[in-house]
Design a protein around this motif. Structure first.
Motif, short mmCIF file in Angstrom:
data_model
loop_
_atom_site.label_atom_id
_atom_site.label_comp_id
_atom_site.label_asym_id
_atom_site.label_seq_id
_atom_site.Cartn_x
_atom_site.Cartn_y
_atom_site.Cartn_z
N GLU A 1 2.18 -4.94 -5.80
CA GLU A 1 1.92 -3.37 -5.97
C GLU A 1 1.23 -3.15 -7.16
N THR B 1 13.10 -1.43 -2.24
CA THR B 1 12.10 -2.49 -1.96
C THR B 1 12.43 -2.58 -0.46
N PHE C 1 6.63 -3.81 0.47
CA PHE C 1 6.44 -2.94 -0.69
C PHE C 1 7.69 -3.20 -1.47
N ALA D 1 9.26 -1.58 -5.09
CA ALA D 1 9.22 -0.56 -5.98
C ALA D 1 10.57 -0.12 -6.76
N HIS E 1 7.65 2.34 -10.24
CA HIS E 1 7.37 3.81 -9.41
C HIS E 1 7.79 4.72 -10.47
N LYS F 1 0.86 -1.30 -0.01
CA LYS F 1 -0.02 0.02 -0.01
C LYS F 1 0.90 1.29 -0.01
N LYS F 2 0.51 2.16 -0.93
CA LYS F 2 1.27 3.28 -1.00
C LYS F 2 1.03 4.38 0.22
N GLN F 3 -0.33 4.53 0.79
CA GLN F 3 -0.77 5.26 1.83
C GLN F 3 -0.90 4.04 3.26
#
Length: 405
Positions: free
Chosen positions: A270, A135, A119, A121, A126, A71-73
């Motif tokens: 993601e 990561t 996460f 990324a 991104h 989750k980004k948030q």
């Protein structure tokens, strides 16, 4: 010399090392614990899995991880608390396994802990030019070490990113050291939440080793089962086998730019999540499909993207067309237990021989845990294998060291 450094030096000098490898993947179904006996390093690595167990996570543990997973948030306090909590949890699981196996902690040289990815990324996902590949794995090594009293190596993926890689897949290193065989071209296919494969050349040239993610393995199937049936996965593909593949939805699922990007590349939940599926269903007006049809389509989606990635690699190899039967695929991960997925892979790649890593004395379910034990063994006693200067396969030792005192 500091006593911890002195002990580590002594371990590195031994002819034989006992290393526990720990792995918890994106499926979050539990912790794989493999107690391995190592002799040698590099191309002379010999490993025997003495004990192995997958300790399932309770739904409470999974729910706590899901609060921050992919989750980004997020609630940053939750992330901060999870890091030591997971470290202590993994440590206690190791203690319980050792007690069950009748092995004293003093008999174990080091623990190699992958941690829990929350996460992933890489820049391919991104898309922010000024930021590097990134990561994040949690499960603090210091807490794990203090809980067990055993020296712990952890956070392996950061060094890979620092050296220009994407932090994954790291299977390339262990696969080369453990599974290479002169005279046989091999593909090591791991189908966890995300599927990836490693190519091992028959000439044992480390410069030719190749690894990449292919896209979803079980992640979308598992997420769909969790949401609609409150089950962790589709056991034996029982529900998917009752459905029919929807070709329109399948085509939409395969449209993402990830699949046309050059190798090597990595991805994760993601990108490939239920929102991704919902977007494809909205685009194709297939929201009312029966659940069994959706599951069949998701299974076919994994099978086709895995097969197409493998075929793309094989087509680039000069000796493949002349002798396609010289290649063997060794499968591992949860996907090997999915008969529908495996049947479709054999249908899509009929000229390749499919086997399990069990045939090489490495249980398929243990393979990822053994991989990280192998990386720890290399960090201690190896680190001299040259994988060349290709993108995605830096020749580095990985793992941060935590002492128990």
């Amino acid at each position: 010399m500091n006593q911890n450094i002195e002990k580590l030096y002594a371990i590195a000098q031994r002819e034989e090392r006992i290393i526990i490898g720990l792995m918890s993947g994106t499926s979050m179904d539990g912790l794989d614990v493999a107690l391995c006996r190592f002799v040698g390093s590099g191309g002379d690595t010999n490993v025997k899995v003495e004990y192995f167990e997958t300790v399932p996570f309770t739904e409470d543990i999974k729910d706590e991880i899901r609060k921050v997973f992919a989750k980004k948030q997020i609630d940053f306090q939750q992330l901060c608390l999870l890091n030591p909590w997971i470290g202590n949890l993994h440590g206690q699981i190791v203690n319980d396994c050792l007690k069950k196996w009748g092995v004293a902690a003093t008999e174990v040289d080091v623990i190699a802990s992958h941690g829990q990815t929350v996460f992933h990324a890489p820049k391919i996902l991104h898309g922010l030019e000024k930021f590097p590949n990134a990561t994040l794995q949690i499960g603090d090594g210091d807490h794990l070490s203090m809980t067990t009293g055993i020296i712990t190596l952890s956070d392996f993926r950061q060094k890979h990113c620092a050296a220009g890689g994407e932090g994954a897949p790291l299977a390339v290193y262990g696969d080369y050291l453990i599974f290479s065989k002169r005279g046989e071209n091999r593909l090591l296919l791991n189908m966890g939440g995300i599927a990836n494969f490693t190519y091992l050349a028959a000439n044992l040239d480390a410069n030719e080793v190749f690894a990449t993610d292919t896209g979803p393995g079980n992640t979308l199937i598992d997420a769909y089962m969790k949401k609609h049936f409150d089950l962790p996965y589709d056991a034996d593909a029982r529900m998917a086998q009752q459905g029919t593949v929807n070709e329109v939805l399948l085509a939409a699922l395969k449209e993402d730019i990830f699949f046309s990007k050059p190798f090597p590349k990595t991805t994760g939940p993601e990108l490939f999540n239920l929102a991704y599926l919902a977007q494809a269903q909205e685009k194709t007006h297939t929201q009312s499909l029966p659940h069994t049809d959706v599951l069949a389509t998701l299974c076919r989606f994994s099978a086709e993207t895995i097969a197409e990635a493998i075929q793309k690699l094989l087509d680039s190899l000069p000796d493949y067309e002349d002798n396609p039967r010289s290649f063997t695929i060794f499968g591992s991960g949860g996907g090997v237990h999915n008969p529908l997925l495996m049947g479709w892979l054999e249908e899509l790649l009929p000229w390749l021989r499919f086997r399990k890593t069990d045939d090489c004395n490495i249980p398929g379910d243990a393979k990822e845990a053994v991989l990280f034990a192998t990386l720890a063994n290399e960090a201690l006693a190896g680190g001299r294998t040259d994988f060349g200067s290709r993108k995605g396969v830096p020749s580095v030792s990985m793992g941060k060291i935590s002492f128990p005192a």
